[in-house]
Motif scaffolding. Structure first.
Motif, PDB file in Angstrom:
ATOM      1  N   HIS A  84       0.962  -1.207   0.030  1.00  0.00           N
ATOM      2  CA  HIS A  84      -0.116   0.021   0.187  1.00  0.00           C
ATOM      3  C   HIS A  84       0.945   1.168   0.076  1.00  0.00           C
ATOM      4  O   HIS A  84       0.561   2.286  -0.684  1.00  0.00           O
ATOM      5  CB  HIS A  84      -0.915  -0.066   1.183  1.00  0.00           C
ATOM      6  N   LEU A  85       1.897   1.367   0.641  1.00  0.00           N
ATOM      7  CA  LEU A  85       2.650   2.335   1.028  1.00  0.00           C
ATOM      8  C   LEU A  85       3.512   2.475  -0.421  1.00  0.00           C
ATOM      9  O   LEU A  85       3.746   3.749  -0.731  1.00  0.00           O
ATOM     10  CB  LEU A  85       3.764   2.299   2.001  1.00  0.00           C
ATOM     11  N   LEU A  86       3.790   1.397  -1.016  1.00  0.00           N
ATOM     12  CA  LEU A  86       4.683   1.571  -2.475  1.00  0.00           C
ATOM     13  C   LEU A  86       3.838   2.130  -3.447  1.00  0.00           C
ATOM     14  O   LEU A  86       4.212   2.810  -4.363  1.00  0.00           O
ATOM     15  CB  LEU A  86       5.284   0.247  -2.649  1.00  0.00           C
ATOM     16  N   LEU A  87       2.672   1.788  -3.485  1.00  0.00           N
ATOM     17  CA  LEU A  87       1.862   1.933  -4.688  1.00  0.00           C
ATOM     18  C   LEU A  87       0.959   3.216  -4.531  1.00  0.00           C
ATOM     19  O   LEU A  87       0.422   3.972  -5.492  1.00  0.00           O
ATOM     20  CB  LEU A  87       0.837   0.879  -5.161  1.00  0.00           C
ATOM     21  N   ASP A  88       1.090   3.813  -3.430  1.00  0.00           N
ATOM     22  CA  ASP A  88       0.371   5.126  -2.978  1.00  0.00           C
ATOM     23  C   ASP A  88       0.737   6.117  -3.999  1.00  0.00           C
ATOM     24  O   ASP A  88       1.655   6.926  -3.783  1.00  0.00           O
ATOM     25  CB  ASP A  88       0.448   5.592  -1.590  1.00  0.00           C
ATOM     26  N   ALA A  89      -0.167   6.663  -4.823  1.00  0.00           N
ATOM     27  CA  ALA A  89       0.446   7.904  -5.641  1.00  0.00           C
ATOM     28  C   ALA A  89       0.456   9.115  -5.086  1.00  0.00           C
ATOM     29  O   ALA A  89       1.048   9.993  -5.477  1.00  0.00           O
ATOM     30  CB  ALA A  89      -0.463   7.909  -6.946  1.00  0.00           C
ATOM     31  N   ASP A  90      -0.165   8.991  -3.716  1.00  0.00           N
ATOM     32  CA  ASP A  90      -0.109  10.527  -3.278  1.00  0.00           C
ATOM     33  C   ASP A  90       1.145  10.504  -2.031  1.00  0.00           C
ATOM     34  O   ASP A  90       1.118  11.414  -1.239  1.00  0.00           O
ATOM     35  CB  ASP A  90      -1.527  10.762  -2.304  1.00  0.00           C
ATOM     36  N   SER A  91       1.980   9.582  -2.152  1.00  0.00           N
ATOM     37  CA  SER A  91       3.023   9.485  -1.100  1.00  0.00           C
ATOM     38  C   SER A  91       4.075  10.485  -1.126  1.00  0.00           C
ATOM     39  O   SER A  91       4.048  11.381  -2.263  1.00  0.00           O
ATOM     40  CB  SER A  91       3.687   7.955  -1.230  1.00  0.00           C
ATOM     41  N   GLU A  92       5.010  10.883  -0.190  1.00  0.00           N
ATOM     42  CA  GLU A  92       5.984  11.762  -0.313  1.00  0.00           C
ATOM     43  C   GLU A  92       6.641  11.164  -1.469  1.00  0.00           C
ATOM     44  O   GLU A  92       6.751   9.820  -1.654  1.00  0.00           O
ATOM     45  CB  GLU A  92       6.690  11.840   1.024  1.00  0.00           C
ATOM     46  N   ASP A  93       7.798  11.838  -1.865  1.00  0.00           N
ATOM     47  CA  ASP A  93       8.757  11.331  -2.799  1.00  0.00           C
ATOM     48  C   ASP A  93       9.655  10.374  -2.265  1.00  0.00           C
ATOM     49  O   ASP A  93      10.400  10.397  -1.144  1.00  0.00           O
ATOM     50  CB  ASP A  93       9.824  12.461  -3.189  1.00  0.00           C
ATOM     51  N   ILE A  94       9.465   9.233  -2.649  1.00  0.00           N
ATOM     52  CA  ILE A  94      10.220   7.936  -2.199  1.00  0.00           C
ATOM     53  C   ILE A  94      11.569   7.741  -2.662  1.00  0.00           C
ATOM     54  O   ILE A  94      11.422   7.671  -3.794  1.00  0.00           O
ATOM     55  CB  ILE A  94       9.204   6.412  -2.115  1.00  0.00           C
ATOM     56  N   SER A  95      12.648   7.773  -1.828  1.00  0.00           N
ATOM     57  CA  SER A  95      14.096   7.549  -2.617  1.00  0.00           C
ATOM     58  C   SER A  95      14.183   6.089  -3.201  1.00  0.00           C
ATOM     59  O   SER A  95      13.421   5.271  -2.885  1.00  0.00           O
ATOM     60  CB  SER A  95      14.987   7.648  -1.470  1.00  0.00           C
ATOM     61  N   GLU A  96      15.041   6.099  -4.416  1.00  0.00           N
ATOM     62  CA  GLU A  96      15.045   4.630  -4.789  1.00  0.00           C
ATOM     63  C   GLU A  96      15.522   3.575  -3.941  1.00  0.00           C
ATOM     64  O   GLU A  96      15.057   2.633  -4.063  1.00  0.00           O
ATOM     65  CB  GLU A  96      16.218   4.822  -6.002  1.00  0.00           C
ATOM     66  N   GLN A  97      16.366   4.055  -3.126  1.00  0.00           N
ATOM     67  CA  GLN A  97      16.738   2.898  -2.035  1.00  0.00           C
ATOM     68  C   GLN A  97      15.769   2.391  -1.186  1.00  0.00           C
ATOM     69  O   GLN A  97      15.637   1.498  -0.789  1.00  0.00           O
ATOM     70  CB  GLN A  97      17.877   3.570  -1.251  1.00  0.00           C
ATOM     71  N   ALA A  98      15.049   3.517  -0.553  1.00  0.00           N
ATOM     72  CA  ALA A  98      13.991   3.112   0.258  1.00  0.00           C
ATOM     73  C   ALA A  98      12.944   2.344  -0.571  1.00  0.00           C
ATOM     74  O   ALA A  98      12.384   1.096   0.006  1.00  0.00           O
ATOM     75  CB  ALA A  98      13.108   4.255   0.714  1.00  0.00           C
ATOM     76  N   GLU A  99      12.766   2.337  -2.121  1.00  0.00           N
ATOM     77  CA  GLU A  99      11.666   1.888  -2.706  1.00  0.00           C
ATOM     78  C   GLU A  99      12.289   0.172  -2.757  1.00  0.00           C
ATOM     79  O   GLU A  99      11.568  -0.906  -2.497  1.00  0.00           O
ATOM     80  CB  GLU A  99      11.523   2.371  -4.146  1.00  0.00           C
ATOM     81  N   LEU A 100      13.390   0.287  -3.103  1.00  0.00           N
ATOM     82  CA  LEU A 100      14.055  -1.210  -3.241  1.00  0.00           C
ATOM     83  C   LEU A 100      14.377  -2.058  -1.960  1.00  0.00           C
ATOM     84  O   LEU A 100      14.169  -3.015  -2.235  1.00  0.00           O
ATOM     85  CB  LEU A 100      15.776  -0.927  -3.715  1.00  0.00           C
TER      86      LEU A 100
END
Ligand code: T5A
Length: 207
Positions: A52-68
């Motif tokens: 849910h956190l990863l797909l949320d289009a309204d999220s804050e800018d997620i860093s590439e490292q955090a996403e991975l």
């Protein structure tokens, strides 16, 4: 108890993974094989929260490292609580996306180094690898068009076409690197032909 088989479905947005997952489940059950159907990111309570956190289009800018790292955090939970126990019980596991998606999206799409992904893959998976991966491939526009007809876009679906072109190229590179495991299914043909190709490919495992 004979260990179950681990099958993953991969491909870009809207190529038909979810549609064909249900078809494969029915096909395996028809052969009296107990099947667990699951997905990534997700598959457990915690991993679904991470999804849910990863797909949320309204999220804050997620860093590439955090996403991975979030992808692999979800995967660690999923392997521990769903995938590995099911395989040990002798069930077959059918999973909508797995680590090839990380090579495609974070590696290709976000241009992160494959060596970093490989490091996390070894840490989280140990020796666990899919027995068979079906890579559904179609020109990017076709998949995006199908996916977007469904309505609201998630955090990945709002990316530019060039992002999805990189994702597709990275998937095709995975196919080149692992031809014994990954089988290409052309997804830009009528569903009945896609499913015929899937049945042909599954024959090897069902022997
Ligand atoms: N992600 C995931 C990463 O970045 N890294 C990772 O490590 C992992 C695991 C997850 C997102 O997370 C990213 C990738 C993703 O962006 P998701 O929901 O699992 O998201 O993936 P999506 O690709 O967004 O899933 P979709 O549901 O959009 O696509 P599907 O499942 O491929 O497509 P499906 O089956 O829903 O079909 C879409 C439409 O097309 C029709 C279907 O009926 C449906 O309407 N269709 C066809 N129409 C005509 N001809 C055919 N052959 C058809 N096949 C399907």
């Amino acid at each position: 108890m004979i260990r179950g088989k681990f099958i993953t479905l991969e491909g870009g947005e809207g190529v038909g993974k979810t549609t064909n997952l249900a078809f494969i489940k029915d096909h395996l059950q028809h052969h009296n094989i107990p099947v667990v159907v699951t997905r990534e990111p997700g598959g457990t309570y915690l991993a679904e929260k991470i999804r849910h956190l990863l797909l949320d289009a309204d999220s804050e800018d997620i860093s590439e490292q955090a996403e991975l790292l979030l992808m692999f955090a979800a995967r660690a939970q999923h392997i521990k609580h769903v995938i590995e126990p099911a395989l040990v019980r002798g069930n077959w596991v059918l999973c909508d996306r797995f680590t090839d998606a990380t090579y495609a999206y974070q590696g290709g799409g976000r241009s992160m180094k494959a060596s970093i992904i490989e490091c996390l893959e070894n840490l989280v998976q140990g020796t666990l690898k899919p027995d068979l991966t079906l890579l559904l491939d179609a020109p990017v526009e076709i998949g995006i068009d199908r996916a977007r007809k469904r309505g609201a876009f998630d955090r990945f679906e709002i990316e530019k076409i060039s992002f999805f072109e990189r994702v597709r190229r990275a998937y095709l590179l995975q196919l080149e690197l692992h031809p014994e495991r990954i089988k290409l299914i052309k997804a830009n043909q009528p569903l009945v032909d896609v499913q015929r190709a899937i049945v042909d490919t599954l024959r090897v495992l069902l022997r």
